[in-house]
Design an enzyme around this catalytic site. Structure first.
Site, PDB file in Angstrom:
ATOM      1  N   GLU A  76     -27.891 -13.840  15.467  1.00  0.00           N
ATOM      2  CA  GLU A  76     -28.441 -14.994  14.756  1.00  0.00           C
ATOM      3  C   GLU A  76     -27.623 -16.252  15.011  1.00  0.00           C
ATOM      4  O   GLU A  76     -28.171 -17.301  15.331  1.00  0.00           O
ATOM      5  CB  GLU A  76     -28.506 -14.721  13.243  1.00  0.00           C
ATOM      6  CG  GLU A  76     -28.957 -15.960  12.481  1.00  0.00           C
ATOM      7  CD  GLU A  76     -29.439 -15.707  11.071  1.00  0.00           C
ATOM      8  OE1 GLU A  76     -29.086 -14.677  10.499  1.00  0.00           O
ATOM      9  OE2 GLU A  76     -30.172 -16.573  10.572  1.00  0.00           O
ATOM     10  N   ASP A  97     -27.598  -9.312  12.943  1.00  0.00           N
ATOM     11  CA  ASP A  97     -27.599 -10.302  11.855  1.00  0.00           C
ATOM     12  C   ASP A  97     -26.324 -10.077  11.049  1.00  0.00           C
ATOM     13  O   ASP A  97     -26.223  -9.099  10.298  1.00  0.00           O
ATOM     14  CB  ASP A  97     -28.837 -10.146  10.964  1.00  0.00           C
ATOM     15  CG  ASP A  97     -29.003 -11.364  10.062  1.00  0.00           C
ATOM     16  OD1 ASP A  97     -28.006 -12.087   9.871  1.00  0.00           O
ATOM     17  OD2 ASP A  97     -30.117 -11.589   9.563  1.00  0.00           O
ATOM     18  N   ILE A  99     -25.036 -11.552   8.499  1.00  0.00           N
ATOM     19  CA  ILE A  99     -25.335 -11.502   7.066  1.00  0.00           C
ATOM     20  C   ILE A  99     -26.832 -11.743   6.899  1.00  0.00           C
ATOM     21  O   ILE A  99     -27.322 -12.841   7.167  1.00  0.00           O
ATOM     22  CB  ILE A  99     -24.514 -12.542   6.268  1.00  0.00           C
ATOM     23  CG1 ILE A  99     -23.032 -12.196   6.377  1.00  0.00           C
ATOM     24  CG2 ILE A  99     -24.960 -12.563   4.796  1.00  0.00           C
ATOM     25  CD1 ILE A  99     -22.089 -13.193   5.754  1.00  0.00           C
ATOM     26  N   ASP A 100     -27.537 -10.704   6.505  1.00  0.00           N
ATOM     27  CA  ASP A 100     -28.966 -10.859   6.215  1.00  0.00           C
ATOM     28  C   ASP A 100     -29.104 -10.984   4.706  1.00  0.00           C
ATOM     29  O   ASP A 100     -28.627 -10.129   3.953  1.00  0.00           O
ATOM     30  CB  ASP A 100     -29.778  -9.661   6.722  1.00  0.00           C
ATOM     31  CG  ASP A 100     -31.256  -9.902   6.514  1.00  0.00           C
ATOM     32  OD1 ASP A 100     -31.753 -10.940   6.970  1.00  0.00           O
ATOM     33  OD2 ASP A 100     -31.910  -9.081   5.855  1.00  0.00           O
ATOM     34  N   THR A 102     -28.637 -14.434   3.443  1.00  0.00           N
ATOM     35  CA  THR A 102     -27.568 -15.443   3.290  1.00  0.00           C
ATOM     36  C   THR A 102     -27.702 -16.228   1.981  1.00  0.00           C
ATOM     37  O   THR A 102     -26.693 -16.552   1.352  1.00  0.00           O
ATOM     38  CB  THR A 102     -27.573 -16.400   4.506  1.00  0.00           C
ATOM     39  OG1 THR A 102     -27.424 -15.609   5.679  1.00  0.00           O
ATOM     40  CG2 THR A 102     -26.431 -17.391   4.447  1.00  0.00           C
ATOM     41  N   ASP A 226     -33.403 -10.101  11.836  1.00  0.00           N
ATOM     42  CA  ASP A 226     -33.689  -9.763  10.431  1.00  0.00           C
ATOM     43  C   ASP A 226     -34.266  -8.344  10.326  1.00  0.00           C
ATOM     44  O   ASP A 226     -34.206  -7.717   9.268  1.00  0.00           O
ATOM     45  CB  ASP A 226     -34.722 -10.737   9.840  1.00  0.00           C
ATOM     46  CG  ASP A 226     -34.232 -12.178   9.810  1.00  0.00           C
ATOM     47  OD1 ASP A 226     -33.091 -12.393   9.386  1.00  0.00           O
ATOM     48  OD2 ASP A 226     -34.985 -13.077  10.231  1.00  0.00           O
TER      49      ASP A 226
HETATM   50  P1  2AM Z   1     -31.168 -14.487   6.654  1.00  0.00           P
HETATM   51  O1  2AM Z   1     -30.512 -14.375   5.344  1.00  0.00           O
HETATM   52  O2  2AM Z   1     -30.440 -13.777   7.717  1.00  0.00           O
HETATM   53  O3  2AM Z   1     -31.482 -15.913   7.023  1.00  0.00           O
HETATM   54  C1  2AM Z   1     -35.843 -13.048   3.267  1.00  0.00           C
HETATM   55  O4  2AM Z   1     -35.211 -14.114   2.653  1.00  0.00           O
HETATM   56  C2  2AM Z   1     -35.517 -12.962   4.707  1.00  0.00           C
HETATM   57  O5  2AM Z   1     -35.809 -14.201   5.329  1.00  0.00           O
HETATM   58  C3  2AM Z   1     -34.078 -12.636   5.044  1.00  0.00           C
HETATM   59  O6  2AM Z   1     -34.072 -11.585   5.947  1.00  0.00           O
HETATM   60  C4  2AM Z   1     -33.505 -13.921   5.599  1.00  0.00           C
HETATM   61  O7  2AM Z   1     -32.573 -13.740   6.616  1.00  0.00           O
HETATM   62  C5  2AM Z   1     -34.724 -14.636   6.116  1.00  0.00           C
HETATM   63  N1  2AM Z   1     -34.640 -16.054   5.910  1.00  0.00           N
HETATM   64  C6  2AM Z   1     -34.166 -16.656   4.824  1.00  0.00           C
HETATM   65  N2  2AM Z   1     -34.223 -17.997   4.964  1.00  0.00           N
HETATM   66  C7  2AM Z   1     -34.771 -18.202   6.172  1.00  0.00           C
HETATM   67  C8  2AM Z   1     -35.109 -19.366   6.901  1.00  0.00           C
HETATM   68  N3  2AM Z   1     -34.848 -20.552   6.414  1.00  0.00           N
HETATM   69  N4  2AM Z   1     -35.661 -19.224   8.112  1.00  0.00           N
HETATM   70  C9  2AM Z   1     -35.890 -17.983   8.614  1.00  0.00           C
HETATM   71  N5  2AM Z   1     -35.586 -16.844   7.957  1.00  0.00           N
HETATM   72  C10 2AM Z   1     -35.042 -16.954   6.763  1.00  0.00           C
HETATM   73 CA    CA Z   2     -28.377 -14.148   8.727  1.00  0.00          CA
END
Ligand code: 2AM
Ligand code: CA
Length: 284
Positions: A76, A97, A99-100, A102, A226
């Site tokens: 990522e 990823d 931190i999934d 975040t 993700d």
């Molecule tokens: P992330 O934390 O790695 O960004 C649900 O919130 C899912 O959507 C999570 O797996 C998260 O991954 C992803 N996500 C959250 N905010 C996002 C964003 N702004 N754009 C794309 N993916 C997002």
């Molecule tokens: Ca992430």
């Protein structure tokens, strides 16, 4: 490559990655303690990253590269830094990823994870998803089942929506271009499910489906990292993943409808199609 050699190779990738992800847990937890003071936005106000995303990704890549110089990476943070479209080739490729979840991480909601998948010949073969706060290590490798902390897990063989807990990720609902689509689909799917949950980490949601906490899941507009790790864990637990509207799932554009059983996917795809056909939708 013979089946047994292939199996040994994958097992080796799995063992090394599992140990490395476990070692990254305390590093990520250190960041979690101070994450609110430590984040910045990326492409938009809702696209956030902490210094620990980069730190964990760098640790994972360094460790995996040292052990397996022949492998490639789709991560990522590296992808965001290079502003490049990730490309998957036939080479063994780690999809990371760091931190999934975040936003959960930054807001001190203890539901986030480190997620690592491995694709060989474009097929996902290893998945590791670790929530160090809950001490939950989900893992799987192709053909050998899925595990939570070393104990085998399975989906709950649910076939009816009125018996199903639906996970529905709204991910980028901030964006006006997708908001109507998300709301219409949520309305159709949630109306017939036992309960609906939105957890904020796609990787962990796939693992909850794999372990029978959830029964079905629909999400779009996410990225390969993700989904990659959780996808292997779900399949190895007996679950199924399709493209959102049926058809083959593609990790590089991972719009998905996933469930414990094909029967549930079929019902969901029908409801998603009905939702998309709504032109005079009002909030009821
Ligand atoms: P992330 O934390 O790695 O960004 C649900 O919130 C899912 O959507 C999570 O797996 C998260 O991954 C992803 N996500 C959250 N905010 C996002 C964003 N702004 N754009 C794309 N993916 C997002
Ligand atoms: Ca992430």
């Amino acid at each position: 490559m013979s089946d047994s050699v292939e199996s040994e190779t994958i097992r080796n990738y799995y063992n090394v990655a599992l140990e490395l992800v476990m070692k990254c847990g305390p590093v990520a937890c250190e960041g979690y303690e101070q994450a609110d003071a430590n984040f910045k936005t990326k492409s938009a106000f809702y696209d956030v990253v902490t210094v620990y995303d980069k730190k964990v990704e760098d640790l994972l890549i360094a460790g995996l590269q040292k052990a397996f110089p022949e492998t490639k990476f789709i991560g990522e943070e590296g992808t965001a830094e290079n502003n490049s479209e990730p490309v998957l080739t036939n080479a063994p490729t780690w999809i990371i990823d760091p931190i999934d979840g975040t936003t959960n991480f930054i807001h001190r909601i203890p539901h986030w994870c480190i997620s690592v998948g491995l694709a060989i010949n474009r097929e996902l073969v290893v998945g590791i998803v670790y929530n160090p706060i809950a001490n939950e290590m989900y893992s799987a490798w192709k053909g050998h089942g899925a595990y939570l902390n070393g104990k085998r897990i399975h989906v709950r063989k649910c076939t009816e929506m009125n018996d199903a807990v639906l996970a529905y990720e709204v991910s980028i609902i901030h964006a006006a271009s997708v908001r109507d689509k998300y709301v219409k689909r949520l309305s159709k799917l949630a109306a017939v499910s036992t309960g609906t949950r939105c957890m904020g980490s796609a990787a962990l949601t796939l693992c909850y489906l794999a372990s029978g906490c959830f029964d079905c899941y629909h999400v779009e507009d996410l990225q390969p990292w993700d989904i990659a790790g959780g996808a292997v864990i779900l399949r190895e637990a007996g679950g199924v993943l399709y493209h959102s509207k049926g058809g083959e799932f593609n990790i590089m554009k991972p719009d998905l409808t996933a469930a414990a059983t094909p029967e549930l996917v079929k019902i969901m795809v029908g409801l998603i199609e009905e939702a998309d056909a709504l032109t005079d939708f009002t909030f009821k």
